[in-house]
Enzyme design. Structure first.
Site, PDB file in Angstrom:
ATOM      1  N   ARG A 135       0.790  -1.224   0.000  1.00 28.38           N
ATOM      2  CA  ARG A 135       0.000   0.000   0.000  1.00 28.38           C
ATOM      3  C   ARG A 135       0.825   1.279   0.000  1.00 28.38           C
ATOM      4  NH1 ARG A 135      -2.935  -3.860   1.964  1.00 28.38           N
ATOM      5  NH2 ARG A 135      -0.970  -4.328   2.931  1.00 28.38           N
ATOM      6  N   THR A 136       1.790   1.341   0.901  1.00 27.38           N
ATOM      7  CA  THR A 136       2.479   2.625   1.063  1.00 27.38           C
ATOM      8  C   THR A 136       3.185   2.998  -0.241  1.00 27.38           C
ATOM      9  OG1 THR A 136       2.758   2.137   3.381  1.00 27.38           O
ATOM     10  CG2 THR A 136       4.103   3.911   2.502  1.00 27.38           C
ATOM     11  N   HIS A 168       5.606   5.995  11.452  1.00 23.52           N
ATOM     12  CA  HIS A 168       5.057   5.846  10.090  1.00 23.52           C
ATOM     13  C   HIS A 168       4.068   6.998   9.871  1.00 23.52           C
ATOM     14  CE1 HIS A 168       3.658   4.240   6.433  1.00 23.52           C
ATOM     15  NE2 HIS A 168       3.363   3.007   6.778  1.00 23.52           N
ATOM     16  N   ARG A 200      11.395   3.996   2.989  1.00 22.58           N
ATOM     17  CA  ARG A 200      11.083   3.019   4.054  1.00 22.58           C
ATOM     18  C   ARG A 200      12.335   2.220   4.321  1.00 22.58           C
ATOM     19  NH1 ARG A 200       5.952  -0.902   4.350  1.00 22.58           N
ATOM     20  NH2 ARG A 200       5.118   1.095   5.012  1.00 22.58           N
ATOM     21  N   LYS A 251      25.279  -3.740  -1.877  1.00 24.12           N
ATOM     22  CA  LYS A 251      26.744  -3.760  -1.969  1.00 24.12           C
ATOM     23  C   LYS A 251      27.378  -3.074  -0.767  1.00 24.12           C
ATOM     24  CE  LYS A 251      26.587  -3.181  -7.016  1.00 24.12           C
ATOM     25  NZ  LYS A 251      26.907  -2.230  -8.095  1.00 24.12           N
TER      26      LYS A 251
END
Ligand code: NCD
Length: 305
Positions: A51-52, A129, A101, A80
């Site tokens: 969703r986000t 959030h 995120r 890396k």
């Protein structure tokens, strides 16, 4: 340069302004369809999301802008060993705004300190959030008319549930809010939420393990998933994962105008049978999130419509 790292980065007046913009977008989508023409949003997601990420991307497309994104964290140079700061500096050469995120708490803050474009925290570890909170507040406002004089119950994983932490911080600034914390003893909210947020703001709150005993007093029930990825051992997760399963019989004593929210994904916490109950708001929340993210992008890019 404005960022959204913590929900308190926005004043209550600014939250009102974002909700007004989101409502206007719902009523007049065509007015906004070219607003971000030529602008690019980069989504940097180092943790799973449906969703986000998609709602950020849909939001930018509906504003006429473009999106840069990676297939997955494993396909970026983070695999890396590149630092968050270097990744952010690089991406800021291509994009106008970043939504990030990350499993590490504070990673979006680090990114924001290293670039000169706005950074949005799209979830940092078990911490915060804030853009889910934008969706949650807008949903509460649309369902209840005003964000005031409400008893809000939070149920489930209140320890690791970052959406819970951000929403409690936001609600602590509104009038007449009472908080009920419903969780297993092992998954209560972090102590800073009790001392620095609830007690500091004189917000009446209670803690219980028993959802049914508090059900009749709730105006909002905010259900959450037990955050499997933040547990140190599988055994604890398995023991706690089904602590609360909301089924139709448990709603018998609930208010007729209760609003049931959930940031989603749902695993097992809400029976599918509840989806058709008019009190279920979690899929409306998904849609509201897109409009609030549109409003946020406009604000951070200082686009006037
Ligand atoms: C939440 C999250 O990522 O914290 N999901 C979301 O963004 N709507 C909730 C969760 O994962 O349980």
């Amino acid at each position: 340069m404005r960022n959204l790292i913590d929900i308190l980065d926005l004043s209550v007046e600014e939250l009102d302004e974002l909700m007004a913009t989101a409502s206007d977008i719902i009523e007049h989508p065509a007015r906004y369809s070219e607003a971000c023409r030529g602008k690019k949003l980069a989504t940097l997601f180092f943790e799973p999301s449906t969703r986000t990420r998609l709602s950020f991307e849909a939001a930018m497309y509906e504003l006429g802008g473009n999106v840069l994104s990676m297939a997955s964290a494993n396909s970026s140079s983070a695999a890396k060993g590149e630092s968050v700061a270097d990744t952010a500096k690089t991406v800021s050469c291509y994009a106008d705004v970043i939504a990030m995120r990350h499993p590490k708490e504070g990673a979006p803050l680090v990114a924001s300190l290293n670039v000169s474009i706005p950074v949005i925290n799209a979830g940092d570890g078990g911490h915060n959030h804030p853009t889910q909170t934008l969706a949650d507040l807008f949903t509460i406002k649309r369902e209840k008319g005003e964000i005031r004089d409400l008893t809000v119950g939070f149920c489930g994983d209140l320890k690791f549930g970052r959406t819970v932490h951000s929403l409690i911080s936001a609600l602590a600034r509104y009038t007449g809010i009472k908080i009920v914390l419903i969780s297993p003893v092992e998954l209560t909210v972090p102590s800073y939420i009790m001392t620095d947020v609830l007690e500091k703001n004189n917000i009446p709150y209670e803690q219980t393990t028993d959802l049914l005993s508090v059900m009749p007093k709730l105006d909002i029930l905010y259900m959450t998933r037990v955050q499997k990825e933040r547990f140190f051992n599988e055994e604890d997760y398995l023991r706690l994962k089904d602590s609360y399963i909301l089924t139709p019989d448990k709603l018998k004593t609930a208010k007729k105008d209760l609003s049931i929210l959930h940031p989603l994904p749902r695993v097992n916490e809400i029976a599918v049978a509840i989806d058709d109950d008019p009190r279920a708001c979690y899929f409306k929340q998904v849609l509201n999130a897109k409009y609030m993210r549109m409003a946020l992008i406009l604000k951070l890019l200082e686009v006037k419509v």
